[in-house]
Scaffold this motif. Structure first.
Motif, PDB file in Angstrom:
ATOM      1  N   LEU A   1      74.822  56.658  95.995  1.00  0.00           N
ATOM      2  CA  LEU A   1      74.693  56.877  94.548  1.00  0.00           C
ATOM      3  C   LEU A   1      74.011  55.700  93.858  1.00  0.00           C
ATOM      4  O   LEU A   1      73.158  55.885  92.979  1.00  0.00           O
ATOM      5  CB  LEU A   1      76.081  57.100  93.930  1.00  0.00           C
ATOM      6  CG  LEU A   1      76.705  58.480  94.095  1.00  0.00           C
ATOM      7  CD1 LEU A   1      78.184  58.452  93.705  1.00  0.00           C
ATOM      8  CD2 LEU A   1      75.958  59.505  93.243  1.00  0.00           C
ATOM      9  N   ILE A   2      74.375  54.490  94.268  1.00  0.00           N
ATOM     10  CA  ILE A   2      73.792  53.298  93.642  1.00  0.00           C
ATOM     11  C   ILE A   2      72.312  53.195  93.977  1.00  0.00           C
ATOM     12  O   ILE A   2      71.474  52.890  93.112  1.00  0.00           O
ATOM     13  CB  ILE A   2      74.545  52.032  94.096  1.00  0.00           C
ATOM     14  CG1 ILE A   2      76.003  52.079  93.623  1.00  0.00           C
ATOM     15  CG2 ILE A   2      73.866  50.786  93.549  1.00  0.00           C
ATOM     16  CD1 ILE A   2      76.889  51.021  94.249  1.00  0.00           C
ATOM     17  N   ARG A   3      71.969  53.442  95.239  1.00  0.00           N
ATOM     18  CA  ARG A   3      70.570  53.338  95.667  1.00  0.00           C
ATOM     19  C   ARG A   3      69.677  54.336  94.928  1.00  0.00           C
ATOM     20  O   ARG A   3      68.524  54.034  94.602  1.00  0.00           O
ATOM     21  CB  ARG A   3      70.460  53.601  97.170  1.00  0.00           C
ATOM     22  CG  ARG A   3      70.885  52.444  98.048  1.00  0.00           C
ATOM     23  CD  ARG A   3      70.628  52.797  99.512  1.00  0.00           C
ATOM     24  NE  ARG A   3      71.118  51.753 100.395  1.00  0.00           N
ATOM     25  CZ  ARG A   3      70.482  50.617 100.651  1.00  0.00           C
ATOM     26  NH1 ARG A   3      69.315  50.387 100.077  1.00  0.00           N
ATOM     27  NH2 ARG A   3      71.000  49.726 101.464  1.00  0.00           N
ATOM     28  N   LYS A   4      70.183  55.533  94.691  1.00  0.00           N
ATOM     29  CA  LYS A   4      69.380  56.583  94.045  1.00  0.00           C
ATOM     30  C   LYS A   4      69.301  56.406  92.534  1.00  0.00           C
ATOM     31  O   LYS A   4      68.503  57.090  91.867  1.00  0.00           O
ATOM     32  CB  LYS A   4      69.969  57.949  94.373  1.00  0.00           C
ATOM     33  CG  LYS A   4      69.823  58.334  95.846  1.00  0.00           C
ATOM     34  CD  LYS A   4      70.513  59.667  96.122  1.00  0.00           C
ATOM     35  CE  LYS A   4      70.406  60.038  97.602  1.00  0.00           C
ATOM     36  NZ  LYS A   4      71.146  61.295  97.906  1.00  0.00           N
ATOM     37  N   ALA A   5      70.126  55.519  91.996  1.00  0.00           N
ATOM     38  CA  ALA A   5      70.159  55.336  90.539  1.00  0.00           C
ATOM     39  C   ALA A   5      68.872  54.688  90.042  1.00  0.00           C
ATOM     40  O   ALA A   5      68.309  53.808  90.686  1.00  0.00           O
ATOM     41  CB  ALA A   5      71.352  54.490  90.149  1.00  0.00           C
TER      42      ALA A   5
ATOM     43  N   ASP B   1      74.905  62.836  81.370  1.00  0.00           N
ATOM     44  CA  ASP B   1      74.579  62.985  82.794  1.00  0.00           C
ATOM     45  C   ASP B   1      75.011  61.784  83.644  1.00  0.00           C
ATOM     46  O   ASP B   1      74.726  61.746  84.842  1.00  0.00           O
ATOM     47  CB  ASP B   1      73.066  63.181  82.963  1.00  0.00           C
ATOM     48  CG  ASP B   1      72.565  64.438  82.262  1.00  0.00           C
ATOM     49  OD1 ASP B   1      73.264  65.467  82.357  1.00  0.00           O
ATOM     50  OD2 ASP B   1      71.509  64.371  81.613  1.00  0.00           O
ATOM     51  N   VAL B   2      75.677  60.798  83.046  1.00  0.00           N
ATOM     52  CA  VAL B   2      76.050  59.601  83.799  1.00  0.00           C
ATOM     53  C   VAL B   2      77.028  59.956  84.921  1.00  0.00           C
ATOM     54  O   VAL B   2      77.917  60.800  84.754  1.00  0.00           O
ATOM     55  CB  VAL B   2      76.660  58.530  82.866  1.00  0.00           C
ATOM     56  CG1 VAL B   2      77.961  59.004  82.241  1.00  0.00           C
ATOM     57  CG2 VAL B   2      76.876  57.219  83.610  1.00  0.00           C
ATOM     58  N   LYS B   3      76.842  59.311  86.063  1.00  0.00           N
ATOM     59  CA  LYS B   3      77.751  59.479  87.200  1.00  0.00           C
ATOM     60  C   LYS B   3      78.591  58.216  87.329  1.00  0.00           C
ATOM     61  O   LYS B   3      78.059  57.103  87.414  1.00  0.00           O
ATOM     62  CB  LYS B   3      76.965  59.718  88.490  1.00  0.00           C
ATOM     63  CG  LYS B   3      76.207  61.043  88.534  1.00  0.00           C
ATOM     64  CD  LYS B   3      75.473  61.183  89.859  1.00  0.00           C
ATOM     65  CE  LYS B   3      74.858  62.575  90.016  1.00  0.00           C
ATOM     66  NZ  LYS B   3      73.784  62.823  89.032  1.00  0.00           N
ATOM     67  N   PHE B   4      79.915  58.389  87.340  1.00  0.00           N
ATOM     68  CA  PHE B   4      80.827  57.248  87.435  1.00  0.00           C
ATOM     69  C   PHE B   4      81.337  57.084  88.865  1.00  0.00           C
ATOM     70  O   PHE B   4      81.736  58.049  89.522  1.00  0.00           O
ATOM     71  CB  PHE B   4      82.033  57.438  86.502  1.00  0.00           C
ATOM     72  CG  PHE B   4      81.718  57.254  85.050  1.00  0.00           C
ATOM     73  CD1 PHE B   4      81.506  55.989  84.530  1.00  0.00           C
ATOM     74  CD2 PHE B   4      81.619  58.356  84.205  1.00  0.00           C
ATOM     75  CE1 PHE B   4      81.211  55.809  83.183  1.00  0.00           C
ATOM     76  CE2 PHE B   4      81.342  58.195  82.860  1.00  0.00           C
ATOM     77  CZ  PHE B   4      81.123  56.919  82.346  1.00  0.00           C
TER      78      PHE B   4
ATOM     79  N   ARG C   1      90.492  60.750  85.369  1.00  0.00           N
ATOM     80  CA  ARG C   1      89.128  60.613  84.849  1.00  0.00           C
ATOM     81  C   ARG C   1      88.123  61.541  85.537  1.00  0.00           C
ATOM     82  O   ARG C   1      87.060  61.801  85.001  1.00  0.00           O
ATOM     83  CB  ARG C   1      88.659  59.158  84.987  1.00  0.00           C
ATOM     84  CG  ARG C   1      89.614  58.138  84.400  1.00  0.00           C
ATOM     85  CD  ARG C   1      89.843  58.302  82.913  1.00  0.00           C
ATOM     86  NE  ARG C   1      90.860  57.347  82.437  1.00  0.00           N
ATOM     87  CZ  ARG C   1      91.312  57.289  81.193  1.00  0.00           C
ATOM     88  NH1 ARG C   1      90.851  58.125  80.291  1.00  0.00           N
ATOM     89  NH2 ARG C   1      92.233  56.404  80.850  1.00  0.00           N
ATOM     90  N   LYS C   2      88.436  61.991  86.769  1.00  0.00           N
ATOM     91  CA  LYS C   2      87.570  62.897  87.521  1.00  0.00           C
ATOM     92  C   LYS C   2      86.124  62.382  87.589  1.00  0.00           C
ATOM     93  O   LYS C   2      85.179  63.052  87.126  1.00  0.00           O
ATOM     94  CB  LYS C   2      87.610  64.302  86.923  1.00  0.00           C
ATOM     95  CG  LYS C   2      88.992  64.945  87.023  1.00  0.00           C
ATOM     96  CD  LYS C   2      89.023  66.337  86.409  1.00  0.00           C
ATOM     97  CE  LYS C   2      90.364  67.021  86.659  1.00  0.00           C
ATOM     98  NZ  LYS C   2      91.515  66.228  86.188  1.00  0.00           N
ATOM     99  N   PRO C   3      85.917  61.220  88.182  1.00  0.00           N
ATOM    100  CA  PRO C   3      84.567  60.658  88.287  1.00  0.00           C
ATOM    101  C   PRO C   3      83.764  61.349  89.388  1.00  0.00           C
ATOM    102  O   PRO C   3      84.283  62.165  90.154  1.00  0.00           O
ATOM    103  CB  PRO C   3      84.837  59.202  88.662  1.00  0.00           C
ATOM    104  CG  PRO C   3      86.094  59.280  89.488  1.00  0.00           C
ATOM    105  CD  PRO C   3      86.922  60.362  88.843  1.00  0.00           C
ATOM    106  N   GLU C   4      82.496  61.000  89.470  1.00  0.00           N
ATOM    107  CA  GLU C   4      81.663  61.484  90.573  1.00  0.00           C
ATOM    108  C   GLU C   4      82.246  61.025  91.908  1.00  0.00           C
ATOM    109  O   GLU C   4      82.263  61.776  92.883  1.00  0.00           O
ATOM    110  CB  GLU C   4      80.235  60.945  90.408  1.00  0.00           C
ATOM    111  CG  GLU C   4      79.239  61.451  91.433  1.00  0.00           C
ATOM    112  CD  GLU C   4      78.795  62.875  91.153  1.00  0.00           C
ATOM    113  OE1 GLU C   4      78.168  63.481  92.051  1.00  0.00           O
ATOM    114  OE2 GLU C   4      79.058  63.391  90.050  1.00  0.00           O
ATOM    115  N   LEU C   5      82.740  59.782  91.937  1.00  0.00           N
ATOM    116  CA  LEU C   5      83.353  59.245  93.150  1.00  0.00           C
ATOM    117  C   LEU C   5      84.459  58.270  92.759  1.00  0.00           C
ATOM    118  O   LEU C   5      84.255  57.411  91.898  1.00  0.00           O
ATOM    119  CB  LEU C   5      82.307  58.515  94.007  1.00  0.00           C
ATOM    120  CG  LEU C   5      82.813  57.832  95.282  1.00  0.00           C
ATOM    121  CD1 LEU C   5      83.359  58.866  96.266  1.00  0.00           C
ATOM    122  CD2 LEU C   5      81.706  57.010  95.934  1.00  0.00           C
ATOM    123  N   GLY C   6      85.606  58.414  93.372  1.00  0.00           N
ATOM    124  CA  GLY C   6      86.708  57.488  93.130  1.00  0.00           C
ATOM    125  C   GLY C   6      87.059  56.738  94.405  1.00  0.00           C
ATOM    126  O   GLY C   6      87.218  57.343  95.468  1.00  0.00           O
TER     127      GLY C   6
END
Length: 567
Positions: free
Chosen positions: A207-211, A296-299, A312-317
């Motif tokens: 996720l970080i790399r694709k940001a 559209d932010v992914k947490f 919080r239901k983030p993209e990834l916890g």
């Protein structure tokens, strides 16, 4: 001989606390806990005695944060317990480890109107992770170990131990006491911290790399986890800008080239992936929702508490200790490095916005405005603190305008050097926090920057500063009231009590500096830049209890600071 020697419950409690590594206790003594305080002192536990349980509780909560070990609050029964709930609830809301120990009425007389009778277990229930009532002296060791261990496990918070007065008077032999302590210590069951999987780490890195516009956000949970080195590595190896929450400030210096604090609106409004470390998506971070954040932010949330992730239901916890998770994350990134350079459009946008906003702020700060507004004295205080170098002072800040302006102007360079109203927005924490900071970090000066309203909650504790000769300098921004005195429109001044002072007003020109002088401390009254500079130089050098009373234009502030929309 030892077999026939008896000890009372007070000494047994002290022995159990000492075995857990407790070496400080805060509180107010009286029936039935005075002997418990004295026994604790005899075993090397330093007892800091306050004027009221609220301030003592705030001290215990902040001590837990600063040291990572539960702060201990001791109170008397009934109203003492109720007053202590302020600190206990503050600890739980901020996720800081703390234990409140209260005496309670005799078990045989409960329900008959005994002295200070209260169902204290019921009273503390909304504010604690767990509560225990020791109904017999034999239960003391296990009870003490349980509340201390539970306060610091998982998401830290407040725990409560209730000891009835009849139990405090019970005795047993030293041999029996030692056996109970040994057995309880062997039975301690510390919950293991969950470890993240390789798959979870892989998803985070992907996720970080694709940001295109990533952001790292960290809060006081990361500070409590001592994760500053790992955050520094993550930021500098990836080149991703960072945003600290107020008490996360200092984990990386505010002056760091990737600090996005001065471009906060742009950073959170435009980022597409946010790595949130030890911070909750609550009101302080606008709940992670539009319009402040992009829809559209992914947490990626890194938190010790699985319940926080579920909420919080983030993209990834990633559930676990922030320091350990970041170590694994950094190792994987090191094996396949990437970095956003200074010329990357996202980094350029953040950097340029920071420069513009800082330049604009510095232009305002450069003016010497007299009578003082908030900015002029804040700049002078900032420069004096920076001039001290390292170890940096611990800064305590509360008040509406005073805290908000200070958050923007005062610079944090080292971890865990800022304490303010926190998650619960608690006013009245000031002097308690100061005392905790001075006790927890005796090598550091403590500087409190307080609004006059915030100071008033705990002002009597300046006597405590003097009594223990703590290196604390309290700076009071005196604008004559809450937000600055009478702010009413003429049409609002009606009714039979229209001649009363406004609800926001205090006595104009209150001589707060004389309060500490009554106890032998040093007071200063200042109203010009030169007077303030002189007072700061002298008080910082002396490292003795002092109050600097700074006269502020009563019309310089704004109602509710930055929270007008809530009023």
């Amino acid at each position: 001989m030892a077999e026939s020697t008896s000890i009372d419950c007070n000494l047994l409690v002290a022995k159990a606390l000492a075995r857990t590594g407790i070496n400080h206790m805060f509180g107010v003594v009286g029936i039935p806990v005075t002997s418990l305080a004295n026994r604790s002192v005899s075993l090397g536990i330093r007892f800091i005695a306050f004027h009221n349980e609220q301030s003592a509780g705030y001290a215990a909560s902040a001590y837990g944060y600063l040291t990572g070990r539960p702060g201990i609050l001791l109170t008397v029964s009934g109203p003492g317990c109720v007053h202590g709930l302020a600190g206990l609830s503050n600890a739980t809301t901020n996720a800081w480890p703390m234990v409140m120990i209260s005496g309670s009425c005799d078990q045989h007389d409960f329900g008959r109107g005994d002295f200070q009778e209260l169902d204290q277990i019921a009273a503390v229930k909304p504010f604690v992770k767990m509560s225990v009532k020791a109904k017999h002296i034999s239960e003391i060791p296990t009870s003490v170990f349980s509340v201390v261990d539970h306060a610091g496990s998982g998401r830290p918070g407040g725990c409560y131990l209730d000891i009835p007065s009849d139990v405090l008077h019970q005795t047993l032999t030293e041999l029996e006491a030692d056996k109970l302590l040994d057995d309880a210590e062997r039975s301690r069951n510390l919950q293991p911290v969950r470890s993240v999987t390789n798959d979870e780490i892989g998803k985070a890195i992907s996720l970080i790399r694709k940001a295109e516009r990533p952001l790292i956000v960290f809060g006081k949970g990361a500070a409590l986890a001592r994760a500053e080195d790992e955050i520094k590595t993550l930021v500098e190896k990836t080149g991703i800008p960072f945003l600290p929450t107020p008490m996360g400030k200092g984990l990386l210096p505010d002056t760091h080239e990737l600090a996005a604090t001065a471009a906060r609106s742009l950073a959170i409004g435009k980022c597409d992936v946010a790595v949130v470390v030890g911070a909750r998506l609550n009101w302080l971070l606008h709940f992670g929702e539009p319009p402040k954040w992009s829809k559209d932010v992914k947490f990626i949330l890194i938190d010790i508490d699985e319940g926080e992730i579920e909420l919080r239901k983030p993209e990834l916890g990633l559930v676990g200790d922030a320091k350990k998770i970041l170590k694994v994350l950094n190792k994987e990134i090191k094996d396949d490095p990437f970095c956003f350079g200074q010329t990357h459009p996202w980094i350029e946008a953040i950097t340029n916005k920071v420069k513009d906003n800082v330049s604009r702020m510095e232009g305002q700060l450069a003016k010497d405005v007299v009578p003082f507004n908030f900015l002029t004295p804040m700049r002078i205080i900032r420069d004096a603190i920076i001039g001290l170098g390292s170890p940096a002072p611990i800064l305590v800040s509360e008040g509406a305008n005073t805290m908000d302006v200070g958050r923007s102007v005062l610079v944090q360079m080292e971890p865990r050097t800022r304490l303010d109203a926190g998650t619960w927005g608690t006013m009245g924490v000031g002097l308690g926090y100061c005392i905790a900071a001075a006790v927890a970090s005796p090598d550091r000066l403590v500087v409190a920057v307080e609004g006059d309203s915030g100071f008033g909650f705990s002002a009597m504790e300046v006597e405590t500063l003097v009594r223990y000769q703590l290196p604390v300098v309290v700076i009071v921004f005196n604008n004559g009231g809450v937000y600055g005195g009478d702010r009413r429109n003429p049409e609002d001044i009606t009714g039979p009590y229209k001649d009363d002072p406004a609800p926001t007003s205090f006595v104009p020109g209150a001589a707060y500096h004389l309060l500490i002088e009554a106890f032998g401390g040093k007071g200063y009254l200042v109203g010009t830049p030169d007077e303030l500079k002189s007072a700061l130089t002298e008080s910082f050098s002396a490292r003795k209890p002092a109050v600097i009373n700074v006269t502020i234009d009563p019309y310089a502030g704004a109602e509710s600071g930055r929270m007008q929309h809530k009023n």
